[in-house]
Design a protein around this motif. Structure first.
Motif, PDB file in Angstrom:
ATOM      1  N   HIS A   7       0.848  -1.180   0.000  1.00  0.00           N
ATOM      2  CA  HIS A   7       0.000   0.000   0.000  1.00  0.00           C
ATOM      3  C   HIS A   7       0.893   1.242   0.000  1.00  0.00           C
ATOM      4  O   HIS A   7       1.996   1.232   0.554  1.00  0.00           O
ATOM      5  N   ASP A   8       0.380   2.303  -0.599  1.00  0.00           N
ATOM      6  CA  ASP A   8       1.138   3.546  -0.565  1.00  0.00           C
ATOM      7  C   ASP A   8       0.867   4.267   0.754  1.00  0.00           C
ATOM      8  O   ASP A   8       0.191   3.733   1.644  1.00  0.00           O
ATOM      9  N   GLY A   9       1.387   5.484   0.891  1.00  0.00           N
ATOM     10  CA  GLY A   9       1.244   6.217   2.138  1.00  0.00           C
ATOM     11  C   GLY A   9      -0.166   6.668   2.450  1.00  0.00           C
ATOM     12  O   GLY A   9      -0.418   7.203   3.535  1.00  0.00           O
ATOM     13  N   PHE A  10      -1.095   6.446   1.524  1.00  0.00           N
ATOM     14  CA  PHE A  10      -2.485   6.877   1.715  1.00  0.00           C
ATOM     15  C   PHE A  10      -3.444   5.688   1.715  1.00  0.00           C
ATOM     16  O   PHE A  10      -4.646   5.847   1.531  1.00  0.00           O
ATOM     17  N   GLY A  11      -2.880   4.497   1.909  1.00  0.00           N
ATOM     18  CA  GLY A  11      -3.692   3.295   2.074  1.00  0.00           C
ATOM     19  C   GLY A  11      -4.175   2.643   0.805  1.00  0.00           C
ATOM     20  O   GLY A  11      -4.965   1.692   0.861  1.00  0.00           O
ATOM     21  N   ARG A  12      -3.719   3.119  -0.369  1.00  0.00           N
ATOM     22  CA  ARG A  12      -4.159   2.529  -1.627  1.00  0.00           C
ATOM     23  C   ARG A  12      -3.323   1.293  -1.952  1.00  0.00           C
ATOM     24  O   ARG A  12      -2.092   1.351  -1.928  1.00  0.00           O
ATOM     25  N   SER A  13      -3.985   0.199  -2.262  1.00  0.00           N
ATOM     26  CA  SER A  13      -3.310  -1.031  -2.637  1.00  0.00           C
ATOM     27  C   SER A  13      -2.858  -0.927  -4.094  1.00  0.00           C
ATOM     28  O   SER A  13      -3.672  -0.669  -4.984  1.00  0.00           O
ATOM     29  N   ILE A  14      -1.576  -1.131  -4.358  1.00  0.00           N
ATOM     30  CA  ILE A  14      -1.024  -0.977  -5.700  1.00  0.00           C
ATOM     31  C   ILE A  14      -1.002  -2.344  -6.378  1.00  0.00           C
ATOM     32  O   ILE A  14      -0.176  -3.210  -6.058  1.00  0.00           O
ATOM     33  N   THR A  15      -1.914  -2.525  -7.337  1.00  0.00           N
ATOM     34  CA  THR A  15      -2.079  -3.833  -7.974  1.00  0.00           C
ATOM     35  C   THR A  15      -1.949  -3.794  -9.489  1.00  0.00           C
ATOM     36  O   THR A  15      -1.988  -4.841 -10.136  1.00  0.00           O
ATOM     37  N   TYR A  16      -1.758  -2.608 -10.075  1.00  0.00           N
ATOM     38  CA  TYR A  16      -1.874  -2.427 -11.514  1.00  0.00           C
ATOM     39  C   TYR A  16      -0.628  -1.729 -12.037  1.00  0.00           C
ATOM     40  O   TYR A  16      -0.232  -0.680 -11.538  1.00  0.00           O
ATOM     41  N   LEU A  17       0.012  -2.330 -13.041  1.00  0.00           N
ATOM     42  CA  LEU A  17       1.217  -1.771 -13.631  1.00  0.00           C
ATOM     43  C   LEU A  17       1.004  -1.538 -15.121  1.00  0.00           C
ATOM     44  O   LEU A  17       0.652  -2.462 -15.853  1.00  0.00           O
ATOM     45  N   ARG A  18       1.217  -0.298 -15.559  1.00  0.00           N
ATOM     46  CA  ARG A  18       1.176   0.038 -16.986  1.00  0.00           C
ATOM     47  C   ARG A  18       2.615   0.094 -17.501  1.00  0.00           C
ATOM     48  O   ARG A  18       3.455   0.786 -16.915  1.00  0.00           O
ATOM     49  N   VAL A  59       7.704  -7.847  -9.140  1.00  0.00           N
ATOM     50  CA  VAL A  59       6.628  -7.050  -8.529  1.00  0.00           C
ATOM     51  C   VAL A  59       5.324  -7.839  -8.417  1.00  0.00           C
ATOM     52  O   VAL A  59       4.430  -7.428  -7.661  1.00  0.00           O
ATOM     53  N   ALA A  60       5.213  -8.970  -9.127  1.00  0.00           N
ATOM     54  CA  ALA A  60       4.041  -9.829  -8.917  1.00  0.00           C
ATOM     55  C   ALA A  60       4.021 -10.345  -7.483  1.00  0.00           C
ATOM     56  O   ALA A  60       2.947 -10.578  -6.907  1.00  0.00           O
ATOM     57  N   ASN A  61       5.195 -10.493  -6.889  1.00  0.00           N
ATOM     58  CA  ASN A  61       5.274 -10.898  -5.480  1.00  0.00           C
ATOM     59  C   ASN A  61       5.000  -9.751  -4.525  1.00  0.00           C
ATOM     60  O   ASN A  61       4.901  -9.955  -3.316  1.00  0.00           O
ATOM     61  N   GLU A  62       4.880  -8.540  -5.072  1.00  0.00           N
ATOM     62  CA  GLU A  62       4.618  -7.346  -4.269  1.00  0.00           C
ATOM     63  C   GLU A  62       3.170  -6.884  -4.398  1.00  0.00           C
ATOM     64  O   GLU A  62       2.824  -5.810  -3.926  1.00  0.00           O
ATOM     65  N   GLY A  63       2.344  -7.658  -5.085  1.00  0.00           N
ATOM     66  CA  GLY A  63       0.929  -7.319  -5.180  1.00  0.00           C
ATOM     67  C   GLY A  63       0.427  -6.983  -6.561  1.00  0.00           C
ATOM     68  O   GLY A  63      -0.784  -6.828  -6.759  1.00  0.00           O
ATOM     69  N   ILE A  64       1.310  -6.837  -7.562  1.00  0.00           N
ATOM     70  CA  ILE A  64       0.851  -6.533  -8.921  1.00  0.00           C
ATOM     71  C   ILE A  64       0.181  -7.766  -9.512  1.00  0.00           C
ATOM     72  O   ILE A  64       0.776  -8.851  -9.578  1.00  0.00           O
ATOM     73  N   SER A  65      -1.059  -7.600  -9.964  1.00  0.00           N
ATOM     74  CA  SER A  65      -1.793  -8.716 -10.560  1.00  0.00           C
ATOM     75  C   SER A  65      -2.314  -8.389 -11.956  1.00  0.00           C
ATOM     76  O   SER A  65      -2.716  -9.298 -12.689  1.00  0.00           O
ATOM     77  N   ARG A  66      -2.301  -7.106 -12.312  1.00  0.00           N
ATOM     78  CA  ARG A  66      -2.801  -6.676 -13.619  1.00  0.00           C
ATOM     79  C   ARG A  66      -1.737  -5.862 -14.330  1.00  0.00           C
ATOM     80  O   ARG A  66      -1.095  -5.006 -13.722  1.00  0.00           O
ATOM     81  N   VAL A  67      -1.563  -6.137 -15.624  1.00  0.00           N
ATOM     82  CA  VAL A  67      -0.554  -5.454 -16.420  1.00  0.00           C
ATOM     83  C   VAL A  67      -1.204  -4.948 -17.698  1.00  0.00           C
ATOM     84  O   VAL A  67      -1.974  -5.667 -18.347  1.00  0.00           O
ATOM     85  N   ARG A  68      -0.907  -3.698 -18.063  1.00  0.00           N
ATOM     86  CA  ARG A  68      -1.341  -3.156 -19.352  1.00  0.00           C
ATOM     87  C   ARG A  68      -0.114  -2.744 -20.146  1.00  0.00           C
ATOM     88  O   ARG A  68       0.761  -2.040 -19.639  1.00  0.00           O
ATOM     89  N   LEU A  69      -0.045  -3.171 -21.401  1.00  0.00           N
ATOM     90  CA  LEU A  69       1.052  -2.843 -22.288  1.00  0.00           C
ATOM     91  C   LEU A  69       0.656  -1.677 -23.175  1.00  0.00           C
ATOM     92  O   LEU A  69      -0.399  -1.693 -23.815  1.00  0.00           O
ATOM     93  N   THR A  70       1.514  -0.655 -23.199  1.00  0.00           N
ATOM     94  CA  THR A  70       1.226   0.546 -23.965  1.00  0.00           C
ATOM     95  C   THR A  70       2.464   0.925 -24.769  1.00  0.00           C
ATOM     96  O   THR A  70       3.451   0.191 -24.804  1.00  0.00           O
ATOM     97  N   GLY A  71       2.426   2.101 -25.389  1.00  0.00           N
ATOM     98  CA  GLY A  71       3.569   2.609 -26.131  1.00  0.00           C
ATOM     99  C   GLY A  71       3.837   4.048 -25.719  1.00  0.00           C
ATOM    100  O   GLY A  71       3.696   4.376 -24.547  1.00  0.00           O
ATOM    101  N   GLY A  72       4.038   4.911 -26.733  1.00  0.00           N
ATOM    102  CA  GLY A  72       3.913   4.736 -28.148  1.00  0.00           C
ATOM    103  C   GLY A  72       2.805   3.768 -28.553  1.00  0.00           C
ATOM    104  O   GLY A  72       1.777   3.663 -27.916  1.00  0.00           O
ATOM    105  N   GLU A  73       3.099   3.072 -29.629  1.00  0.00           N
ATOM    106  CA  GLU A  73       2.187   2.039 -30.134  1.00  0.00           C
ATOM    107  C   GLU A  73       2.849   0.684 -29.898  1.00  0.00           C
ATOM    108  O   GLU A  73       3.850   0.349 -30.546  1.00  0.00           O
TER     109      GLU A  73
END
Length: 358
Positions: A7-18, A59-73
């Protein structure tokens, strides 16, 4: 299963990585990057597919469960399919999505599906072919529409269409919203955001794509000439589309009771009665959703960015290349600890959207 749930300093669980897999693009959209593109980075400056996959394993061991791939393209990268396959094999990664302009999707959808991609977002800012060419500078409308067809054909679910709304463009937003009526497409309208500024790369070439002075003080629409008057607040836009729906005989927009399609993120969803899809509104400027933000960004050149609107970045590339997993995780945890409570009111950032990954 994650070893830690950070969780960050404001209690939000970080689960999503772009993840921005490249800063290159086959379009030059006027609100995203200048006509000549962004300064090219050397091959050795960009993370390899193996380095990206290794970072995600950590980071999957740190709570990341969703990944979005972006660019550019992302589809211009030759490594995109093997990267999807590598991410699919990582325990704890439950959802892999991709944002694309759709131009290359008809040729790549089968391979991406086989590699394990779950869903796609396709950028489409207008249904007017001439305006589409002016906005993208290098694209054709039929390419994006073919990309939507391919996404539906290969069973990506959900299929979302992203539209950046800019007041002076006077887009046919109701026409775009109607795409959700006959097919299971989820059209999302995104408020124009102040990403990039005049110091980013200097003045770009003058290429007016709409009459000067229609709205605001900037005579042309370029990413380094962002003008707050070009924002169309989501509430205003929703009322316009709803009224147009009533006038067209398909009825007003109705709230979606279940919250919308999977991976709904910050959008608020509505639908026309009997429609197969939905209409979403992402109000990054008029109604901040920072209190619910669960994401970090990894840029193509290997920096962690805790907030889209902040230039604070945490370089992780050197630690990855040194094989120092402990240091990688220290940097990652520091980035989370320093994630701001909300983004500042700002008129630009040091990178363009194409260099951040959105």
């Amino acid at each position: 299963m994650a070893v830690h749930d950070l969780h960050d300093g404001f209690g939000r669980s970080i689960t999503y990585l772009r993840i921005s897999v490249t800063d290159k693009c086959n379009y030059r959209c006027v609100y995203c990057m200048p006509e000549e593109g962004v300064a090219a980075r050397g091959h050795d400056e960009l993370l390899t597919a193996e380095e990206i996959a290794h970072f995600v394993r950590l980071v999957a061991n740190e709570g990341i469960s969703r990944v979005r791939l972006t660019g550019g393209e992302p589809l211009v990268s030759h490594r995109i399919v093997p990267l999807v396959a590598a991410l699919r094999a990582i325990p704890g990664i439950e959802d892999i999505s991709l944002t694309t302009n759709g131009a290359l999707l008809p040729h790549m959808a089968a391979d991406l599906c086989e590699a394990g991609l779950d869903r796609v977002n396709i950028s489409l800012d207008t249904l007017d072919a001439e305006q589409f060419s002016r906005i993208t500078r290098l694209g054709r409308l039929e390419q994006a529409l073919a990309g939507i067809d391919a996404a539906l054909e290969y069973g990506f679910d959900p299929v979302k269409v992203n539209t950046v709304v800019v007041r002076r463009l006077q887009q046919d937003t109701f026409g775009l919203a109607r795409l959700s009526v006959d097919r299971p497409v989820h059209v999302r309208f995104i408020e124009y955001m102040p990403i990039g500024n005049e110091e980013t790369i200097g003045a770009c070439k003058n290429e007016p794509h709409c009459p000067p002075g229609v709205s605001g003080s900037a005579p042309e629409l370029h990413p380094e000439a962002w003008d707050a008057s070009d924002i169309v607040p989501s509430d205003e836009l929703r009322a316009q589309i709803s009224a147009a729906g009533e006038a067209a005989g398909i009825g007003p927009l109705l709230p979606v009771a279940d919250g919308g399609p999977s991976g709904a993120g910050p959008a608020q969803y509505w639908r026309f009665a009997q429609a197969k899809g939905t209409v979403g509104f992402i109000s990054a400027m008029s109604n901040h959703f920072c209190s619910r933000c669960n994401r970090l960004r990894l840029t193509a050149d290997g920096t962690i960015r805790p907030c889209l609107f902040s230039d604070d970045e945490y370089p992780v590339r050197d630690a990855l290349r040194a094989g120092d997993d402990t240091r990688v995780l220290e940097i990652y945890r520091s980035a989370i600890a320093h994630k701001p409570e909300e983004h500042d009111t700002t008129d630009g950032t040091a990178r363009f959207m194409s260099q951040i990954g959105g």
